[in-house]
Write a protein that holds these residues in place. Structure first.
Motif, PDB file in Angstrom:
ATOM      1  N   UNK A   1       0.792  -1.223   0.000  1.00 42.62           N
ATOM      2  CA  UNK A   1       0.000   0.000   0.000  1.00 42.62           C
ATOM      3  C   UNK A   1       0.824   1.272   0.000  1.00 42.62           C
ATOM      4  N   UNK A   2       2.149   1.146  -0.095  1.00 43.92           N
ATOM      5  CA  UNK A   2       3.039   2.300  -0.157  1.00 43.92           C
ATOM      6  C   UNK A   2       3.351   2.571  -1.625  1.00 43.92           C
ATOM      7  N   UNK A   3       3.244   3.829  -2.009  1.00 45.12           N
ATOM      8  CA  UNK A   3       3.458   4.210  -3.397  1.00 45.12           C
ATOM      9  C   UNK A   3       4.912   4.618  -3.623  1.00 45.12           C
ATOM     10  N   UNK A   4       5.567   3.909  -4.547  1.00 44.55           N
ATOM     11  CA  UNK A   4       6.935   4.238  -4.944  1.00 44.55           C
ATOM     12  C   UNK A   4       6.925   4.808  -6.346  1.00 44.55           C
ATOM     13  N   UNK A   5       7.729   5.821  -6.576  1.00 41.52           N
ATOM     14  CA  UNK A   5       7.964   6.355  -7.920  1.00 41.52           C
ATOM     15  C   UNK A   5       9.380   5.917  -8.285  1.00 41.52           C
ATOM     16  N   UNK A   6       9.483   5.051  -9.298  1.00 42.01           N
ATOM     17  CA  UNK A   6      10.777   4.461  -9.630  1.00 42.01           C
ATOM     18  C   UNK A   6      11.195   4.779 -11.060  1.00 42.01           C
ATOM     19  N   UNK A   7      12.368   5.402 -11.240  1.00 43.48           N
ATOM     20  CA  UNK A   7      12.918   5.587 -12.574  1.00 43.48           C
ATOM     21  C   UNK A   7      13.286   4.222 -13.169  1.00 43.48           C
ATOM     22  N   UNK A   8      13.533   4.181 -14.477  1.00 38.84           N
ATOM     23  CA  UNK A   8      13.788   2.919 -15.183  1.00 38.84           C
ATOM     24  C   UNK A   8      14.929   2.112 -14.578  1.00 38.84           C
ATOM     25  N   UNK A   9      16.069   2.751 -14.273  1.00 41.47           N
ATOM     26  CA  UNK A   9      17.207   2.005 -13.736  1.00 41.47           C
ATOM     27  C   UNK A   9      16.868   1.406 -12.381  1.00 41.47           C
ATOM     28  N   UNK A  10      16.120   2.142 -11.574  1.00 38.17           N
ATOM     29  CA  UNK A  10      15.720   1.623 -10.267  1.00 38.17           C
ATOM     30  C   UNK A  10      14.836   0.394 -10.421  1.00 38.17           C
ATOM     31  N   UNK A  11      13.922   0.424 -11.393  1.00 41.96           N
ATOM     32  CA  UNK A  11      13.034  -0.723 -11.606  1.00 41.96           C
ATOM     33  C   UNK A  11      13.833  -1.956 -12.000  1.00 41.96           C
ATOM     34  N   UNK A  12      14.840  -1.785 -12.837  1.00 38.99           N
ATOM     35  CA  UNK A  12      15.671  -2.925 -13.238  1.00 38.99           C
ATOM     36  C   UNK A  12      16.427  -3.505 -12.055  1.00 38.99           C
ATOM     37  N   UNK A  13      17.024  -2.645 -11.254  1.00 39.05           N
ATOM     38  CA  UNK A  13      17.856  -3.102 -10.138  1.00 39.05           C
ATOM     39  C   UNK A  13      17.033  -3.660  -8.977  1.00 39.05           C
ATOM     40  N   UNK A  14      15.796  -3.189  -8.822  1.00 41.71           N
ATOM     41  CA  UNK A  14      14.982  -3.599  -7.671  1.00 41.71           C
ATOM     42  C   UNK A  14      13.974  -4.693  -7.985  1.00 41.71           C
ATOM     43  N   UNK A  15      13.906  -5.166  -9.221  1.00 41.21           N
ATOM     44  CA  UNK A  15      12.949  -6.217  -9.570  1.00 41.21           C
ATOM     45  C   UNK A  15      13.170  -7.418  -8.651  1.00 41.21           C
ATOM     46  N   UNK A  16      12.124  -7.794  -7.919  1.00 44.22           N
ATOM     47  CA  UNK A  16      12.199  -8.949  -7.031  1.00 44.22           C
ATOM     48  C   UNK A  16      12.952  -8.709  -5.726  1.00 44.22           C
ATOM     49  N   UNK A  17      13.330  -7.468  -5.449  1.00 36.30           N
ATOM     50  CA  UNK A  17      14.142  -7.170  -4.266  1.00 36.30           C
ATOM     51  C   UNK A  17      13.283  -7.023  -3.011  1.00 36.30           C
ATOM     52  N   UNK A  18      13.949  -7.182  -1.879  1.00 37.76           N
ATOM     53  CA  UNK A  18      13.354  -6.879  -0.576  1.00 37.76           C
ATOM     54  C   UNK A  18      14.052  -5.633  -0.049  1.00 37.76           C
ATOM     55  N   UNK A  19      13.250  -4.657   0.363  1.00 35.16           N
ATOM     56  CA  UNK A  19      13.793  -3.428   0.936  1.00 35.16           C
ATOM     57  C   UNK A  19      13.633  -3.511   2.446  1.00 35.16           C
ATOM     58  N   UNK A  20      14.735  -3.267   3.148  1.00 39.35           N
ATOM     59  CA  UNK A  20      14.724  -3.303   4.606  1.00 39.35           C
ATOM     60  C   UNK A  20      15.224  -1.957   5.123  1.00 39.35           C
ATOM     61  N   UNK A  21      14.988  -1.695   6.389  1.00 40.08           N
ATOM     62  CA  UNK A  21      15.477  -0.483   7.028  1.00 40.08           C
ATOM     63  C   UNK A  21      16.022  -0.881   8.385  1.00 40.08           C
ATOM     64  N   UNK A  22      17.205  -0.384   8.706  1.00 36.92           N
ATOM     65  CA  UNK A  22      17.801  -0.680  10.010  1.00 36.92           C
ATOM     66  C   UNK A  22      18.271   0.610  10.640  1.00 36.92           C
ATOM     67  N   UNK A  23      18.017   0.737  11.935  1.00 38.23           N
ATOM     68  CA  UNK A  23      18.524   1.888  12.679  1.00 38.23           C
ATOM     69  C   UNK A  23      19.694   1.433  13.523  1.00 38.23           C
TER      70      UNK A  23
END
Length: 122
Positions: free
Chosen positions: A62-84
């Motif tokens: 439900x989070x909206x991402x705006x991804x340029x073409x290169x980002x879409x290629x590199x992130x296809x199938x990826x998991x995004x995590x965040x660590x503090x």
């Protein structure tokens, strides 16, 4: 259809950035990712009111991402995590395609973008 997975920590971080970004109710998280160095992927993000020319809108949890073409290629199938960490925090990306580090020759399927400046991860 692009596949993108968010961990709960990444979802919370992105939602917070969009909510407080002041770009309105249709705002999205613009994530620009490029191949970079031994850490695998380098990223920059902004909160935008609408996608920029050439961006695709991709929703994950439900989070909206705006991804340029290169980002879409590199992130296809990826998991995004965040660590503090005590010195900051950062987004990290676990990609389906292992990347190879040119200077050390080892390969890694996990790459971190640590905005606190910590670490070379393999």
């Amino acid at each position: 259809m692009m596949e993108l997975t968010l961990t709960p920590a990444a979802e919370k971080f992105v939602r917070r950035m969009v909510r407080f970004g002041g770009a309105g109710e249709n705002a999205g998280f613009r994530l620009t990712v490029s191949a970079g160095g031994c850490s695998g992927l380098a990223s920059e993000f902004t909160v935008e009111a609408a996608p920029l020319p050439g961006d695709a809108t991709v929703e994950a949890n439900g989070v909206k991402f705006f991804l340029p073409a290169e980002s879409r290629l590199l992130l296809q199938g990826a998991t995004i995590d965040f660590a503090e960490t005590p010195t900051g925090g950062g987004l990290s990306f676990v990609t389906a395609t292992p990347s190879t580090c040119g200077s050390c020759g080892s390969s890694s399927s996990s790459s971190s973008v640590d905005i606190s400046g910590l670490g070379h991860k393999h």
